[in-house]
Write a protein that holds these residues in place. Structure first.
Motif, PDB file in Angstrom:
ATOM      1  N   ALA A 271       0.472  -1.032   0.037  1.00  0.00           N
ATOM      2  CA  ALA A 271       0.084  -0.201   0.321  1.00  0.00           C
ATOM      3  C   ALA A 271       0.767   1.668   0.159  1.00  0.00           C
ATOM      4  O   ALA A 271       2.145   1.386   0.253  1.00  0.00           O
ATOM      5  N   ARG A 272       0.342   2.215  -0.528  1.00  0.00           N
ATOM      6  CA  ARG A 272       1.133   3.734  -0.768  1.00  0.00           C
ATOM      7  C   ARG A 272       0.139   5.198   0.103  1.00  0.00           C
ATOM      8  O   ARG A 272      -1.258   4.557   0.335  1.00  0.00           O
ATOM      9  N   ALA A 273       0.255   5.438   0.714  1.00  0.00           N
ATOM     10  CA  ALA A 273      -0.820   6.677   0.958  1.00  0.00           C
ATOM     11  C   ALA A 273      -1.348   6.498  -0.039  1.00  0.00           C
ATOM     12  O   ALA A 273      -2.580   7.656   0.347  1.00  0.00           O
ATOM     13  N   ALA A 274      -0.932   6.891  -1.457  1.00  0.00           N
ATOM     14  CA  ALA A 274      -2.028   7.647  -2.466  1.00  0.00           C
ATOM     15  C   ALA A 274      -3.351   6.849  -2.599  1.00  0.00           C
ATOM     16  O   ALA A 274      -4.364   7.262  -2.979  1.00  0.00           O
ATOM     17  N   ASP A 275      -3.239   4.897  -1.424  1.00  0.00           N
ATOM     18  CA  ASP A 275      -3.899   4.340  -1.890  1.00  0.00           C
ATOM     19  C   ASP A 275      -5.350   4.971  -0.867  1.00  0.00           C
ATOM     20  O   ASP A 275      -6.615   4.111  -1.053  1.00  0.00           O
ATOM     21  N   ALA A 276      -5.208   5.788   0.226  1.00  0.00           N
ATOM     22  CA  ALA A 276      -5.844   5.833   1.917  1.00  0.00           C
ATOM     23  C   ALA A 276      -7.701   6.314   0.949  1.00  0.00           C
ATOM     24  O   ALA A 276      -8.090   5.847   1.921  1.00  0.00           O
ATOM     25  N   GLU A 277      -7.314   6.671   0.293  1.00  0.00           N
ATOM     26  CA  GLU A 277      -8.832   7.426  -0.164  1.00  0.00           C
ATOM     27  C   GLU A 277      -9.969   6.184  -0.826  1.00  0.00           C
ATOM     28  O   GLU A 277     -10.770   5.563   0.237  1.00  0.00           O
ATOM     29  N   ALA A 278      -9.234   5.435  -1.789  1.00  0.00           N
ATOM     30  CA  ALA A 278      -9.968   4.124  -1.997  1.00  0.00           C
ATOM     31  C   ALA A 278      -9.391   3.130  -1.257  1.00  0.00           C
ATOM     32  O   ALA A 278     -10.907   2.317  -0.844  1.00  0.00           O
ATOM     33  N   LEU A 279      -8.921   3.530   0.184  1.00  0.00           N
ATOM     34  CA  LEU A 279      -9.174   2.433   1.127  1.00  0.00           C
ATOM     35  C   LEU A 279      -9.846   2.653   1.664  1.00  0.00           C
ATOM     36  O   LEU A 279     -10.753   1.445   2.598  1.00  0.00           O
ATOM     37  N   CYS A 280     -10.318   3.888   2.454  1.00  0.00           N
ATOM     38  CA  CYS A 280     -11.406   4.295   3.047  1.00  0.00           C
ATOM     39  C   CYS A 280     -12.406   3.606   2.296  1.00  0.00           C
ATOM     40  O   CYS A 280     -13.109   3.544   3.825  1.00  0.00           O
ATOM     41  N   GLU A 281     -12.663   4.132   1.469  1.00  0.00           N
ATOM     42  CA  GLU A 281     -14.352   3.061   0.408  1.00  0.00           C
ATOM     43  C   GLU A 281     -14.221   1.867   1.306  1.00  0.00           C
ATOM     44  O   GLU A 281     -15.539   1.806   1.090  1.00  0.00           O
ATOM     45  N   ILE A 282     -13.407   1.273   0.937  1.00  0.00           N
ATOM     46  CA  ILE A 282     -13.602  -0.634   0.712  1.00  0.00           C
ATOM     47  C   ILE A 282     -13.682  -0.420   2.844  1.00  0.00           C
ATOM     48  O   ILE A 282     -15.099  -1.224   2.981  1.00  0.00           O
ATOM     49  N   ALA A 283     -12.631   0.309   3.388  1.00  0.00           N
ATOM     50  CA  ALA A 283     -12.887  -0.348   5.022  1.00  0.00           C
ATOM     51  C   ALA A 283     -14.112   0.250   5.330  1.00  0.00           C
ATOM     52  O   ALA A 283     -15.545  -0.087   6.352  1.00  0.00           O
ATOM     53  N   ASN A 284     -14.614   1.457   5.084  1.00  0.00           N
ATOM     54  CA  ASN A 284     -16.471   2.461   5.272  1.00  0.00           C
ATOM     55  C   ASN A 284     -17.512   1.350   4.860  1.00  0.00           C
ATOM     56  O   ASN A 284     -18.572   0.936   5.720  1.00  0.00           O
ATOM     57  N   ARG A 285     -17.004   1.267   4.257  1.00  0.00           N
ATOM     58  CA  ARG A 285     -18.583   0.676   3.007  1.00  0.00           C
ATOM     59  C   ARG A 285     -19.077  -1.140   4.696  1.00  0.00           C
ATOM     60  O   ARG A 285     -19.446  -1.023   4.300  1.00  0.00           O
ATOM     61  N   VAL A 286     -17.723  -1.427   4.550  1.00  0.00           N
ATOM     62  CA  VAL A 286     -17.802  -2.468   5.615  1.00  0.00           C
ATOM     63  C   VAL A 286     -18.241  -2.264   7.143  1.00  0.00           C
ATOM     64  O   VAL A 286     -19.459  -2.942   7.674  1.00  0.00           O
ATOM     65  N   ILE A 287     -17.425  -1.034   7.362  1.00  0.00           N
ATOM     66  CA  ILE A 287     -18.439  -0.653   8.847  1.00  0.00           C
ATOM     67  C   ILE A 287     -19.249   0.289   8.451  1.00  0.00           C
ATOM     68  O   ILE A 287     -20.484  -0.687   9.688  1.00  0.00           O
ATOM     69  N   ARG A 288     -20.212   0.665   7.915  1.00  0.00           N
ATOM     70  CA  ARG A 288     -20.843   1.190   7.845  1.00  0.00           C
ATOM     71  C   ARG A 288     -22.089   0.142   7.728  1.00  0.00           C
ATOM     72  O   ARG A 288     -23.563   0.223   7.180  1.00  0.00           O
ATOM     73  N   ASP A 289     -22.015  -0.535   6.747  1.00  0.00           N
ATOM     74  CA  ASP A 289     -23.311  -1.496   5.843  1.00  0.00           C
ATOM     75  C   ASP A 289     -23.134  -3.071   5.983  1.00  0.00           C
ATOM     76  O   ASP A 289     -23.877  -3.883   5.752  1.00  0.00           O
ATOM     77  N   THR A 290     -22.118  -3.073   7.172  1.00  0.00           N
ATOM     78  CA  THR A 290     -22.159  -4.879   7.121  1.00  0.00           C
ATOM     79  C   THR A 290     -22.012  -5.222   9.028  1.00  0.00           C
ATOM     80  O   THR A 290     -21.666  -4.461   9.491  1.00  0.00           O
ATOM     81  N   LEU A 291     -22.016  -6.567   9.368  1.00  0.00           N
ATOM     82  CA  LEU A 291     -21.933  -7.191  10.596  1.00  0.00           C
ATOM     83  C   LEU A 291     -20.596  -7.800  10.352  1.00  0.00           C
ATOM     84  O   LEU A 291     -20.266  -8.482  11.447  1.00  0.00           O
TER      85      LEU A 291
END
Length: 174
Positions: free
Chosen positions: A6-26
Protein backbone atom coordinates in the motif's frame (compact mmCIF):
# COMPACT_ATOMS: atom_id res chain seq x y z
CA UNK A 1 -4.55 -8.05 -10.98
CA UNK A 2 -1.57 -6.72 -9.06
CA UNK A 3 -0.78 -7.32 -5.39
CA UNK A 4 1.56 -4.65 -4.01
CA UNK A 5 2.46 -2.74 -0.88
CA UNK A 6 0.00 0.00 0.00
CA UNK A 7 1.01 3.61 -0.62
CA UNK A 8 -0.18 6.79 1.06
CA UNK A 9 -1.97 7.69 -2.18
CA UNK A 10 -4.21 4.61 -1.68
CA UNK A 11 -5.77 6.00 1.50
CA UNK A 12 -8.95 7.38 -0.13
CA UNK A 13 -9.71 4.11 -1.95
CA UNK A 14 -8.98 2.11 1.19
CA UNK A 15 -11.37 4.32 3.15
CA UNK A 16 -14.13 3.52 0.67
CA UNK A 17 -13.58 -0.22 1.08
CA UNK A 18 -13.21 -0.20 4.87
CA UNK A 19 -16.00 2.27 5.54
CA UNK A 20 -18.52 0.35 3.44
CA UNK A 21 -17.77 -2.72 5.56
CA UNK A 22 -18.03 -0.69 8.79
CA UNK A 23 -21.20 1.16 7.76
CA UNK A 24 -23.16 -1.48 5.86
CA UNK A 25 -22.27 -4.88 7.33
CA UNK A 26 -21.89 -6.94 10.48
CA UNK A 27 -18.53 -8.25 9.23
CA UNK A 28 -16.66 -5.97 11.62
CA UNK A 29 -17.82 -4.82 15.03
CA UNK A 30 -16.23 -1.40 14.46
CA UNK A 31 -18.65 1.50 14.19
CA UNK A 32 -16.35 4.49 13.66
CA UNK A 33 -15.46 5.07 10.02
CA UNK A 34 -11.81 5.47 9.10
CA UNK A 35 -10.26 8.65 7.73
CA UNK A 36 -7.57 8.99 5.07
CA UNK A 37 -5.26 10.42 7.74
CA UNK A 38 -5.69 7.30 9.88
CA UNK A 39 -5.09 5.01 6.94
CA UNK A 40 -1.99 6.89 5.79
CA UNK A 41 -0.58 6.51 9.32
CA UNK A 42 -1.38 2.81 9.28
CA UNK A 43 0.26 2.36 5.87
CA UNK A 44 3.39 4.13 7.15
CA UNK A 45 3.41 1.99 10.30
CA UNK A 46 2.93 -1.37 8.59
CA UNK A 47 5.12 -0.67 5.57
CA UNK A 48 5.51 -3.66 3.22
CA UNK A 49 3.12 -5.71 5.40
CA UNK A 50 0.10 -3.66 4.29
CA UNK A 51 -0.93 -5.06 0.92
CA UNK A 52 -3.45 -3.90 -1.65
CA UNK A 53 -4.97 -5.57 -4.68
CA UNK A 54 -5.24 -3.46 -7.78
CA UNK A 55 -7.48 -4.35 -10.71
CA UNK A 56 -7.58 -2.25 -13.87
CA UNK A 57 -5.75 0.54 -12.04
CA UNK A 58 -8.20 0.63 -9.11
CA UNK A 59 -7.53 -0.50 -5.53
CA UNK A 60 -10.14 -3.20 -4.85
CA UNK A 61 -8.93 -4.82 -1.66
CA UNK A 62 -6.45 -4.75 1.17
CA UNK A 63 -4.89 -7.06 3.74
CA UNK A 64 -2.58 -6.53 6.69
CA UNK A 65 -1.67 -8.06 10.00
CA UNK A 66 -0.91 -6.76 13.45
CA UNK A 67 -0.26 -7.89 16.99
CA UNK A 68 -2.52 -10.68 18.20
CA UNK A 69 -2.11 -9.79 21.86
CA UNK A 70 0.29 -7.73 23.95
CA UNK A 71 3.30 -9.39 25.50
CA UNK A 72 6.51 -10.74 24.04
CA UNK A 73 5.29 -14.34 24.23
CA UNK A 74 2.84 -13.55 21.40
CA UNK A 75 5.40 -11.92 19.10
CA UNK A 76 5.32 -14.82 16.62
CA UNK A 77 1.52 -14.64 16.26
CA UNK A 78 -0.45 -12.01 14.34
CA UNK A 79 -4.10 -11.35 13.56
CA UNK A 80 -4.92 -10.35 10.03
CA UNK A 81 -7.60 -8.32 8.30
CA UNK A 82 -8.69 -8.71 4.70
CA UNK A 83 -11.39 -6.66 2.97
CA UNK A 84 -12.53 -6.38 -0.63
CA UNK A 85 -14.73 -4.03 -2.60
CA UNK A 86 -17.99 -5.56 -3.79
CA UNK A 87 -16.65 -5.65 -7.36
CA UNK A 88 -13.64 -7.74 -6.27
CA UNK A 89 -15.55 -10.47 -4.47
CA UNK A 90 -15.67 -13.95 -6.00
CA UNK A 91 -12.77 -13.30 -8.40
CA UNK A 92 -9.87 -14.94 -6.51
CA UNK A 93 -8.55 -11.57 -5.35
CA UNK A 94 -9.04 -12.32 -1.66
CA UNK A 95 -7.21 -15.62 -2.08
CA UNK A 96 -4.29 -13.87 -3.82
CA UNK A 97 -4.14 -11.18 -1.13
CA UNK A 98 -4.14 -13.68 1.72
CA UNK A 99 -1.49 -15.88 0.06
CA UNK A 100 0.74 -12.82 -0.42
CA UNK A 101 0.15 -11.78 3.19
CA UNK A 102 1.09 -15.27 4.37
CA UNK A 103 4.37 -14.96 2.46
CA UNK A 104 5.05 -11.62 4.16
CA UNK A 105 4.25 -13.18 7.54
CA UNK A 106 6.71 -16.02 6.97
CA UNK A 107 9.41 -13.55 5.90
CA UNK A 108 8.72 -11.60 9.11
CA UNK A 109 9.26 -14.76 11.17
CA UNK A 110 5.65 -15.22 12.20
CA UNK A 111 4.56 -18.70 13.24
CA UNK A 112 0.75 -18.33 13.41
CA UNK A 113 -1.82 -16.16 11.65
CA UNK A 114 -5.16 -15.71 13.39
CA UNK A 115 -8.49 -14.70 11.88
CA UNK A 116 -11.22 -13.27 14.14
CA UNK A 117 -14.40 -13.61 12.08
CA UNK A 118 -17.89 -12.30 12.78
CA UNK A 119 -20.52 -15.04 12.97
CA UNK A 120 -22.49 -12.88 10.54
CA UNK A 121 -19.88 -13.73 7.90
CA UNK A 122 -19.98 -17.52 7.33
CA UNK A 123 -18.45 -17.02 3.89
CA UNK A 124 -15.26 -15.82 5.57
CA UNK A 125 -15.14 -19.00 7.66
CA UNK A 126 -15.42 -21.08 4.46
CA UNK A 127 -12.84 -18.88 2.71
CA UNK A 128 -10.30 -19.29 5.50
CA UNK A 129 -10.94 -23.04 5.80
CA UNK A 130 -10.29 -23.42 2.07
CA UNK A 131 -6.92 -21.71 2.59
CA UNK A 132 -5.83 -24.00 5.41
CA UNK A 133 -7.11 -22.18 8.49
CA UNK A 134 -8.66 -24.27 11.26
CA UNK A 135 -11.46 -23.15 13.54
CA UNK A 136 -10.04 -23.20 17.06
CA UNK A 137 -12.74 -21.44 19.04
CA UNK A 138 -15.93 -19.46 19.16
CA UNK A 139 -16.60 -16.60 21.56
CA UNK A 140 -20.37 -16.31 21.95
CA UNK A 141 -21.95 -12.85 21.92
CA UNK A 142 -18.72 -10.85 22.35
CA UNK A 143 -19.65 -8.37 19.61
CA UNK A 144 -22.62 -6.05 19.41
CA UNK A 145 -23.63 -4.07 16.36
CA UNK A 146 -26.92 -2.82 14.92
CA UNK A 147 -28.84 -4.24 17.88
CA UNK A 148 -27.45 -7.76 17.49
CA UNK A 149 -25.16 -9.87 19.63
CA UNK A 150 -22.59 -11.59 17.46
CA UNK A 151 -20.05 -14.35 17.99
CA UNK A 152 -16.40 -14.20 17.02
CA UNK A 153 -15.11 -17.31 15.29
CA UNK A 154 -11.38 -17.77 15.85
CA UNK A 155 -9.41 -19.53 13.13
CA UNK A 156 -5.67 -20.00 12.86
CA UNK A 157 -3.05 -21.24 10.47
CA UNK A 158 0.40 -22.37 11.49
CA UNK A 159 2.85 -21.12 8.92
CA UNK A 160 4.52 -24.33 7.73
CA UNK A 161 7.69 -22.63 6.48
CA UNK A 162 8.28 -20.57 9.59
CA UNK A 163 8.98 -23.36 12.09
CA UNK A 164 9.30 -22.81 15.79
CA UNK A 165 11.86 -20.16 16.76
CA UNK A 166 14.70 -20.96 19.10
CA UNK A 167 14.33 -19.58 22.61
CA UNK A 168 16.26 -16.41 23.24
CA UNK A 169 16.84 -14.15 26.21
CA UNK A 170 13.54 -12.30 25.61
CA UNK A 171 11.66 -15.56 26.38
CA UNK A 172 12.76 -15.48 30.02
CA UNK A 173 9.95 -15.27 32.51
CA UNK A 174 9.90 -12.52 35.03
Amino acid sequence: MIIRAARAADAEALCEIANRVIRDTLITFASAEKTPVQLRAMIADKGEDYLVAELDGQVVGHAYYGDFRAGSGYRFTAEHTIQLSLAAQGRGIGRALLRALEQRAVMAGLHVLVAGISSANPGAVDFHAALGFTEVGRLPEVGHKKGQWLDTVLMQKIMPQAGIPHPDSSDKQG
